[in-house]
Scaffold this motif. Sequence first.
Motif, PDB file in Angstrom:
ATOM      1  N   GLU A 123      38.271  37.312  53.079  1.00 26.93           N
ATOM      2  CA  GLU A 123      39.095  38.169  52.230  1.00 26.93           C
ATOM      3  C   GLU A 123      40.428  37.534  51.859  1.00 26.93           C
ATOM      4  OE1 GLU A 123      39.475  41.961  54.121  1.00 26.93           O
ATOM      5  OE2 GLU A 123      37.365  42.482  53.837  1.00 26.93           O
ATOM      6  N   ARG A 124      40.927  36.621  52.709  1.00 23.85           N
ATOM      7  CA  ARG A 124      42.272  36.089  52.501  1.00 23.85           C
ATOM      8  C   ARG A 124      42.296  34.647  52.008  1.00 23.85           C
ATOM      9  NH1 ARG A 124      46.348  39.129  54.745  1.00 23.85           N
ATOM     10  NH2 ARG A 124      45.691  40.988  55.868  1.00 23.85           N
ATOM     11  N   GLU A 125      41.232  33.899  52.264  1.00 25.23           N
ATOM     12  CA  GLU A 125      41.288  32.476  51.953  1.00 25.23           C
ATOM     13  C   GLU A 125      40.180  32.023  51.001  1.00 25.23           C
ATOM     14  OE1 GLU A 125      41.961  29.994  55.350  1.00 25.23           O
ATOM     15  OE2 GLU A 125      43.148  31.513  56.355  1.00 25.23           O
ATOM     16  N   THR A 126      39.450  32.983  50.456  1.00 31.53           N
ATOM     17  CA  THR A 126      38.411  32.645  49.491  1.00 31.53           C
ATOM     18  C   THR A 126      38.468  33.639  48.326  1.00 31.53           C
ATOM     19  OG1 THR A 126      36.601  34.079  50.262  1.00 31.53           O
ATOM     20  CG2 THR A 126      36.981  32.029  51.480  1.00 31.53           C
ATOM     21  N   ARG A 127      37.572  33.457  47.370  1.00 31.56           N
ATOM     22  CA  ARG A 127      37.507  34.367  46.228  1.00 31.56           C
ATOM     23  C   ARG A 127      36.489  35.483  46.455  1.00 31.56           C
ATOM     24  NH1 ARG A 127      37.328  31.689  40.469  1.00 31.56           N
ATOM     25  NH2 ARG A 127      37.844  33.867  40.022  1.00 31.56           N
ATOM     26  N   MET A 128      36.143  35.717  47.711  1.00 31.50           N
ATOM     27  CA  MET A 128      35.183  36.767  48.022  1.00 31.50           C
ATOM     28  C   MET A 128      35.605  38.148  47.502  1.00 31.50           C
ATOM     29  SD  MET A 128      32.220  37.571  49.236  1.00 31.50           S
ATOM     30  CE  MET A 128      31.528  36.407  50.425  1.00 31.50           C
ATOM     31  N   PRO A 129      36.885  38.565  47.593  1.00 37.72           N
ATOM     32  CA  PRO A 129      37.254  39.876  47.041  1.00 37.72           C
ATOM     33  C   PRO A 129      36.923  40.012  45.557  1.00 37.72           C
ATOM     34  CG  PRO A 129      38.976  39.092  48.498  1.00 37.72           C
ATOM     35  CD  PRO A 129      38.009  37.951  48.325  1.00 37.72           C
ATOM     36  N   ASP A 130      37.187  38.968  44.760  1.00 37.06           N
ATOM     37  CA  ASP A 130      36.832  39.000  43.336  1.00 37.06           C
ATOM     38  C   ASP A 130      35.317  39.089  43.165  1.00 37.06           C
ATOM     39  OD1 ASP A 130      39.481  38.785  42.578  1.00 37.06           O
ATOM     40  OD2 ASP A 130      39.413  36.604  42.414  1.00 37.06           O
ATOM     41  N   PHE A 131      34.612  38.312  43.955  1.00 34.15           N
ATOM     42  CA  PHE A 131      33.151  38.297  43.904  1.00 34.15           C
ATOM     43  C   PHE A 131      32.600  39.702  44.167  1.00 34.15           C
ATOM     44  CE2 PHE A 131      28.978  37.831  45.881  1.00 34.15           C
ATOM     45  CZ  PHE A 131      28.352  36.873  45.095  1.00 34.15           C
ATOM     46  N   MET A 132      33.101  40.368  45.208  1.00 30.27           N
ATOM     47  CA  MET A 132      32.603  41.687  45.571  1.00 30.27           C
ATOM     48  C   MET A 132      33.004  42.743  44.545  1.00 30.27           C
ATOM     49  SD  MET A 132      30.658  41.261  48.098  1.00 30.27           S
ATOM     50  CE  MET A 132      30.255  43.016  48.149  1.00 30.27           C
ATOM     51  N   ASN A 133      34.195  42.609  43.957  1.00 32.39           N
ATOM     52  CA  ASN A 133      34.587  43.557  42.908  1.00 32.39           C
ATOM     53  C   ASN A 133      33.591  43.541  41.765  1.00 32.39           C
ATOM     54  OD1 ASN A 133      36.857  44.455  44.237  1.00 32.39           O
ATOM     55  ND2 ASN A 133      38.285  43.149  43.106  1.00 32.39           N
TER      56      ASN A 133
END
Length: 493
Positions: A410-420
């Motif tokens: 959640e803090r060091e990758t683009r995973m939050p954008d991916f999940m959105n």
Amino acid sequence: MTPTKTIVQISSILEKLFEEHFEKKVEEMEALAVSGSDRRYYRISGGGSVAIGTYNANVAENNTFFYITELFRKHKVNVPEVYKINKDRRAYLQQDLGKTSLFDLVIKDGFTDKNRKLYHAAMAQLAKAQWIAGREADFKQCFASKQFDEKAIMSDLLYFKYYFADLQNIQYDRSLLISEMELLSKDLGRVQPQTLMYRDFQSRNIMVYEGKIYFIDYQGFMQGPPQYDIASLLWQARAQLPAAWKEDLLNGYISTLNELHVPRMDEIYFRRGYVQFVLVRLLQVLGAYGFRGLLQHKAHFINSIGPALKNLEIFLADHPQTPAYPELRSLLEKMSAPDMQDKYATTRGSEQSKLTIQVSSFSYKNGIPKSAGQHGGGYVFDCRGILNPGRYATYKHLTGNDEMVRQFLERETRMPDFMNHANALVAINVEDYMARGFEHLDIAFGCTGGQHRSVYAANQMAEYLRSRYNLEVTVSHLNEKKWVLPDAAKTEE
């Protein structure tokens, strides 16, 4: 400018700080869940000692926390002790107050007499923080806003307008609404008295430790109306305190002011201001839920919208003259109507649909899993474009189920954008499938080893769907038997 530290570096810094202070080796380090904050928390233990290690790159915010902690402790307001601060003031150790918040107790045990007494204790501590510690507070120490003035109030109202009201497809006169909000913020910006204002005084930020109340997360303090903090606690959406409790606790707070020998105030004027700030807080919270939930697709915040709208409905029914601005009043009445509450009710999926959803994680080494549904419908998302935690020794023997991995992603990758994006795409089909009477939908997330990124993504998708639609969602981690875990690593050695 100091470069952002990785989780591995942060862990090392906090471990060193613990060993310097306690003169004991670290035996266990547990990452704690965080929400919207950039701060990172770890429960660190060793040699019978335990502390909460905190890292925050925002030094100004840390300095505010250290200042207000010292001020509160001086005036016997219960807050955690700060044990040690490192030289760059980005990392520090503080007292561990356990895992139980006042909110946890209400959700677990309900509206018991014991919990009511804890709320009274919290209100008494709040009064002491606002009126006694507040007399001495230097508001130049605030790291962000120094005062909850007309501009800050207008900012909260606009936050509600843009991030919640404008997303609801409700017709209203936008120009007139802005004019009314400006008048409301101007009126409330002149409300007296002004004291130390906690800003986010809600039961999740009140810990119950050894039978006593302790405050946390108060670094957003500023100068402002004391009624705002009272409104924040008594009208917290998820807590849903009974009306009798709200009145009893407000009366208890006012009685505490007499016990503290606070200079005489106009109680009628104080209560009138309280009602106005209840409204402001309700709208600010809806804005936060809209931003975090509807735009960022975070399940917890989406799940909170229904209770928040119910709170608003109750408030409007109890206060037919507030707000006294016709366009704002009309908008809020439409927004809190039963059909709007039904839109965000967590029971609507199970009542209206037979749809079941299978979410799985998999390894691309084993191929894409086949759909279990008769029509073969569903999604397959490739997580391999996200930085892999498994490349690092710290995370190699962990999985996407672990808090350390969750924070890394959640803090060091683009995973939050991916999940959105994934959540938004899936929501289109879920709502269509529900309307058309479909009974099954498959969603799969794949990565190289099926252990970190895809596991995290599958878990997050399931939480999002359960919270938003209350559907039956099953999660399967298809590569679980091949995960590289600590025991397996020892066997290999």
